[in-house]
Design a protein around this motif. Sequence first.
Motif, mmCIF file in Angstrom:
data_model
loop_
_atom_site.group_PDB
_atom_site.id
_atom_site.type_symbol
_atom_site.label_atom_id
_atom_site.label_comp_id
_atom_site.label_asym_id
_atom_site.label_seq_id
_atom_site.Cartn_x
_atom_site.Cartn_y
_atom_site.Cartn_z
ATOM 1 N N ARG A 89 16.053 -5.655 -18.825
ATOM 2 C CA ARG A 89 16.769 -6.287 -19.937
ATOM 3 C C ARG A 89 15.790 -7.153 -20.716
ATOM 4 O O ARG A 89 15.001 -7.893 -20.120
ATOM 5 C CB ARG A 89 17.914 -7.168 -19.412
ATOM 6 C CG ARG A 89 18.994 -6.382 -18.676
ATOM 7 C CD ARG A 89 20.033 -5.840 -19.616
ATOM 8 N NE ARG A 89 20.944 -4.902 -18.957
ATOM 9 C CZ ARG A 89 22.034 -4.418 -19.519
ATOM 10 N NH1 ARG A 89 22.364 -4.789 -20.751
ATOM 11 N NH2 ARG A 89 22.803 -3.563 -18.887
ATOM 12 N N SER A 93 19.187 -9.419 -23.864
ATOM 13 C CA SER A 93 20.040 -8.769 -22.854
ATOM 14 C C SER A 93 20.315 -7.304 -23.184
ATOM 15 O O SER A 93 21.305 -6.732 -22.718
ATOM 16 C CB SER A 93 21.374 -9.522 -22.688
ATOM 17 O OG SER A 93 21.140 -10.818 -22.185
ATOM 18 N N GLU A 94 19.451 -6.694 -23.975
ATOM 19 C CA GLU A 94 19.578 -5.273 -24.290
ATOM 20 C C GLU A 94 18.892 -4.453 -23.196
ATOM 21 O O GLU A 94 17.809 -4.815 -22.746
ATOM 22 C CB GLU A 94 18.924 -4.965 -25.643
ATOM 23 C CG GLU A 94 19.562 -5.685 -26.816
ATOM 24 C CD GLU A 94 18.741 -5.576 -28.087
ATOM 25 O OE1 GLU A 94 19.328 -5.697 -29.179
ATOM 26 O OE2 GLU A 94 17.509 -5.404 -27.983
#
Length: 218
Positions: A89, A93-94
Amino acid sequence: MMLEVQLAELLEGTTDAAFAASLDGEIRTWNKAAEKLFGYPATQVIGQPCAEIIGGRISDGIPVCHEYCNILECVRTCKEISNYDMEVRNSLSEPVWVNVSLLVVSNERTDRRFAVHFMRDITEKKTAELLTNKMIRMARDLIGGGNGRDALPPISPLTAQEKTILRLLAAGRKTTEIVAELKISARTLRNHISNIDQKLHTTSRIEAVALAVKRGLI
């Protein structure tokens, strides 16, 4: 410290996101490509535990990066480590899929070793691969192929406590958290994990959790 400076300078010459970690899991170098991939500047991550920054997981959502790192343990015991894929991540937070290769660098004078991680973004490729695998599983279910669990060799039954430990490991819980929740000692936990490995014919926590998921045990 001189080795760390030399490593940092060397790793700036690669297009791969790269960082060096000490064998206790502390990030010691972090190149520009790593800053770009993860979104964290070097000043923010150097000195931090790599498990907390990287937070890698394999395709079943099973943690790779945690307190007890099998990768660093392999480095400690001089075991060969093949390239592997994992999901990380970034700072937003991708999810990002990366392929990881490792290089062990040693200081002969001090006998200090670093695990240099090279990571390349394979998100597009991995997304397509996971979609294909999902379609194949759906097709097998439609024609009655099932999930293949019956083809696995029989194993000794796991106890309720062993299944609980596997579920906690799958959730990424730390050793200290598990022993506190189950009110057992760290030594007792190690004995349970050893018994689990013997029953499942596995050699690591990650492998045991992955096989337990595959068998539908947790």
